[in-house]
Design a protein around this motif. Structure first.
Motif, short mmCIF file in Angstrom:
data_model
loop_
_atom_site.label_atom_id
_atom_site.label_comp_id
_atom_site.label_asym_id
_atom_site.label_seq_id
_atom_site.Cartn_x
_atom_site.Cartn_y
_atom_site.Cartn_z
N PRO A 296 48.84 40.75 36.32
CA PRO A 296 47.42 40.19 36.13
C PRO A 296 47.01 40.42 34.60
CG PRO A 296 47.43 41.52 38.23
CD PRO A 296 48.97 41.54 37.39
N ILE B 187 32.70 36.97 37.10
CA ILE B 187 34.09 37.55 36.65
C ILE B 187 34.16 37.33 35.34
CG2 ILE B 187 36.49 37.00 36.98
CD1 ILE B 187 36.16 36.31 39.54
N GLY C 56 44.52 38.34 30.83
CA GLY C 56 43.55 38.72 31.95
C GLY C 56 42.11 38.69 31.66
N ASN D 105 43.83 40.13 47.05
CA ASN D 105 44.13 39.64 45.78
C ASN D 105 44.92 40.38 44.67
OD1 ASN D 105 43.83 37.89 43.42
ND2 ASN D 105 42.16 36.86 44.49
N ARG D 106 45.79 39.79 44.09
CA ARG D 106 46.55 40.59 43.13
C ARG D 106 46.00 40.74 41.81
NH1 ARG D 106 51.76 37.65 42.58
NH2 ARG D 106 52.25 39.35 41.00
N VAL D 107 45.01 39.93 41.55
CA VAL D 107 43.87 40.02 40.50
C VAL D 107 42.76 40.94 41.09
CG1 VAL D 107 42.59 38.85 38.72
CG2 VAL D 107 44.70 38.03 39.56
N LEU E 164 41.72 32.57 38.05
CA LEU E 164 42.40 33.96 38.21
C LEU E 164 42.51 34.15 39.55
CD1 LEU E 164 43.17 34.11 34.85
CD2 LEU E 164 42.16 36.41 35.05
N ALA E 165 41.33 34.38 40.07
CA ALA E 165 41.51 34.93 41.57
C ALA E 165 42.17 33.85 42.57
CB ALA E 165 39.80 34.56 41.84
N ALA E 166 42.48 32.61 41.86
CA ALA E 166 43.21 31.91 42.77
C ALA E 166 44.62 32.17 42.61
CB ALA E 166 42.98 30.22 42.56
N VAL E 167 45.23 32.36 41.31
CA VAL E 167 46.53 32.67 40.90
C VAL E 167 46.78 34.12 41.68
CG1 VAL E 167 48.02 33.45 39.12
CG2 VAL E 167 46.17 31.83 38.90
N GLY E 168 45.83 34.84 41.91
CA GLY E 168 46.11 36.18 42.46
C GLY E 168 46.29 36.16 43.92
N THR E 169 46.04 34.83 44.72
CA THR E 169 46.48 35.13 46.00
C THR E 169 47.92 34.72 46.16
OG1 THR E 169 46.00 32.63 46.22
CG2 THR E 169 44.09 34.23 46.49
N LEU F 30 32.36 32.98 45.15
CA LEU F 30 33.26 34.17 45.15
C LEU F 30 32.43 35.36 45.41
CD1 LEU F 30 36.11 34.16 42.47
CD2 LEU F 30 36.20 34.21 45.10
N ASN G 285 41.95 25.48 45.56
CA ASN G 285 40.60 26.42 45.83
C ASN G 285 39.55 25.69 45.56
OD1 ASN G 285 38.74 28.34 44.46
ND2 ASN G 285 40.45 29.69 45.20
N ALA H 255 53.75 34.94 43.44
CA ALA H 255 54.69 34.37 42.31
C ALA H 255 54.71 35.65 41.30
CB ALA H 255 53.92 33.36 41.50
N ALA H 256 55.89 35.77 40.52
CA ALA H 256 56.02 36.78 39.47
C ALA H 256 55.05 36.66 38.45
CB ALA H 256 57.30 36.98 39.22
N PHE H 257 53.93 37.86 38.24
CA PHE H 257 53.25 37.76 37.02
C PHE H 257 52.57 39.17 37.25
CE2 PHE H 257 50.23 36.13 40.25
CZ PHE H 257 49.14 37.03 40.14
N LEU I 238 48.21 37.15 32.11
CA LEU I 238 47.75 36.09 32.45
C LEU I 238 47.07 35.35 31.23
CD1 LEU I 238 46.82 36.29 36.23
CD2 LEU I 238 48.89 35.14 35.14
N GLY J 285 37.68 32.61 35.75
CA GLY J 285 37.50 33.79 36.66
C GLY J 285 38.13 33.29 38.09
N ARG J 286 37.75 32.02 38.33
CA ARG J 286 37.87 31.63 39.66
C ARG J 286 39.29 31.16 39.69
NH1 ARG J 286 32.57 27.80 41.41
NH2 ARG J 286 31.17 29.54 41.30
#
Lengths: 391, 391
Positions: free
Chosen positions: A326, B120, A342, B45-47, A314-319, B185, A296, A322-324, A329, A311-312
């Motif tokens: 929000p 964020i 989160g 995005n999931r977040v 988390l936004a990357a994780v959100g793409t 972002l 990212n 994977a099981a989680f 986190l 925040g960036r």
């Protein structure tokens, strides 16, 4: 001592004149045996350079007696003529090693792997390559590993070598470039040697596991080279046959050492960043989350700017898939848990990003698996290095 | 005239004091009807930010009477308290519009969508937000679209507006940020209005198709915001009911116009790049190849450096699973076919990259489908903008 640390190997690095700079640009590594087992791992890119197509093919027999490597040209996207150049280079190596002398060998082109690195899309100057092969064959020495490692450098600032000792045997290795770190698509070329007794399937198992945990988890910019190659050659000269676990552990340690050297020498960065993903449902989830963060650009720019911008992250994780959840986190940067559930937690001003080493921990709160991905920040110099020079 | 070009809409943009700069930071768009049908498309995005969770929910009924938007804070990763803030904002809008006056409306919080953009992880200053809602409700005007578009700007250098005329009806729109272009972002927020008569399912169909072909194909750095929102509201005030094709075409044209304005205003770039993938087996293949090239930092750096580096383009194409044969790939940059059949073709010196507009054409030679992805180059300024400021 690099690739010549284990018994049974000779190497050389010479100036063939492929590079305009006049620096060493051709390396040769020879396995004098008694064994000649080998394994290899290659780029997953579907656009593959001629030397990758060649080496992948010759390795199918599980035997290699020599590896020739050149910098100064990738011989990628060069069509059938480029493949013929690779074949001719392997043939020249075989002929040079078959020639008269103290260490006469019986071999053919199919016993010779070829690796190339440099600009894509241009033919190699074959007169210089073939002349270099002759010179290198004459220069082969039992302590030649260091010169070989220098001859495969491109944008590297230091040669990369490693030796991992076993009980009466060892693993040696050299590496160049930055693989998936990929400044200027600088191919990662790695040659590992061992004097252990090991069959080609044992070598293959050890090498695949080692790459999975080391080179495959270096991810500086997500770019994937057309030429990445990792080779492992065994001479059996120590007379020792380690267990599979011992072999895999030593090869993994050698690859880890070289991978960290690649990370440290990646162009255009100011920071080495370890992204540790913990409590993932699966290792695959952990890797995919780590990769998404590592790739990212906004996260990487923030790290360059010493900004603990969770925040960036988390936004990357959100793409990812994977099981989680929000809202479950947690994220720490250099040990400070600035995000819990989160949301903002500890004060971001507590995070010290002044050092070159950064540790990001992402707790997915979804299981027991973990993985670490290594990357760099994104700096002005990265853009400069990759825009100012065609490569 | 922006979102107030169609009949039946009022809008306002005011300074609520959320931004430290004192620039306008709160916008309100109101649909005076007679209809209040609506559709929305949100970040994948999931977040997801609180306003996205809220607006997605209230849109399930296919009805919207107002949209309130703020810059100066994303209200993302703010937990249950952040969601309550969004709810309170919607409630305040409903209360303000229910109040006495010439345009009294019957509505509740569920008729109000909320959009936020900014940093964020921090709560919004709710006293200022609620004060701004009151001010904006009083400032609503039939020609207020322009002020609304200005109030949602963050790093934008110009306000983005569009009007597409139909036969007796029209579509208006405003946009901010750079969506998946994502400097900092910077969430993409888009509000589209129309005075056509259209049911919510017709609006939904038109909006999804329009986004698929426009905003979804902007890809400056692959980053995906937590707040991206595109809303379409219909008043029916024109009395005209266009066909689905007419509606979709007009909404797509409006989105295309706004998308090109976003591309032109993306921070830290020197070039607008259209990546056209032709003769793909499927449209999905074409999109995946275009995205892989658009997201490749090495390609983007090369374009910044005016280097027609087709080898990096091929290496990016090779990372995809699209149907193609590496030795049948053709690549043109600005009309010069510098790669044919996976090898060098016309002289790269013929490529002129001095203009800000770049056209890359990739011929997969695998079918009849095509798609275009738009992106920017990767410049020093991108790194600077995204490292120097926390956002």
């Amino acid at each position: 001592m690099s690739v010549t640390a284990p018994q049974g190997f000779r190497a050389a690095g010479v100036t063939a004149g492929i590079k305009a700079s006049g620096k060493p640009d051709l390396a040769l590594v020879v396995n004098d045996g008694p064994d000649a087992t080998a394994a290899g791992v290659f780029t997953a890119n579907r656009v593959q350079a001629a030397p990758v197509l060649w080496s992948r093919q010759v390795l199918k027999g599980g035997v290699l007696k020599a590896v020739v490597l050149n910098s100064g040209g990738a011989n990628a996207c060069t069509g059938p003529a480029g493949f013929q150049d690779t074949h001719a280079t392997a043939e020249a190596v075989a002929a040079a090693l078959r020639g008269p002398g103290a260490k006469r060998m019986l071999l053919g082109a199919v016993d010779v792997a070829v690796c190339s690195t440099g600009l894509i899309g241009e033919r190699l100057p074959m007169d210089k390559v073939l002349g270099g092969v002759t010179t290198a064959a004459k220069a082969l020495a039992k302590d030649g590993g260091g010169t070989a490692a220098e001859a495969i450098m491109t944008t590297d600032t230091v040669a990369k070598n490693t030796v991992i000792s076993g009980d009466g045997w060892c693993v040696g290795g050299m590496a160049k470039g930055a693989g998936m770190l990929a400044p200027a698509l600088a191919t990662m070329l790695v040659v590992l040697t061992t004097d252990a007794i090991a069959g080609s399937s044992a070598l293959d198992e050890a090498l695949r596991e080692a790459c999975r945990l080391t080179f495959d988890r270096l991810d500086s910019d997500g770019a994937m080279s057309t030429n990445d190659t990792v080779l492992l050659l065994a001479s059996g000269a120590s007379g020792v046959e380690p267990s599979q676990e011992e072999l895999t552990a030593a090869v993994t340690a050698a690859c880890h050492d070289l991978a960290q050297q690649l990370l440290a020498d990646a162009e255009g960065h100011t920071k080495k960043v370890a992204i540790e993903v913990v409590r993932a449902a699966t290792e695959s989830d952990a890797v995919s989350v780590g990769r998404a963060v590592a790739r990212n650009n906004l996260v990487k720019c923030a790290l360059f700017g010493n900004d603990p911008n969770w925040g960036r992250i988390l936004a990357a994780v959100g793409t990812t898939a994977a099981a989680f959840e929000p809202d479950r986190l947690d994220v720490a940067i250099n040990g400070v848990w600035i995000c819990r559930n989160g949301s903002a937690a500890e004060d971001r001003s507590k995070v010290d990003l002044s050092e070159s080493q950064v540790q990001i921990t992402i707790d997915l709160n979804a299981g027991a698996a973990q993985a670490t991905i290594w990357t760099n920040d994104l700096s002005h110099d990265y853009v400069h290095e990759n825009s100012a020079y065609s490569s």
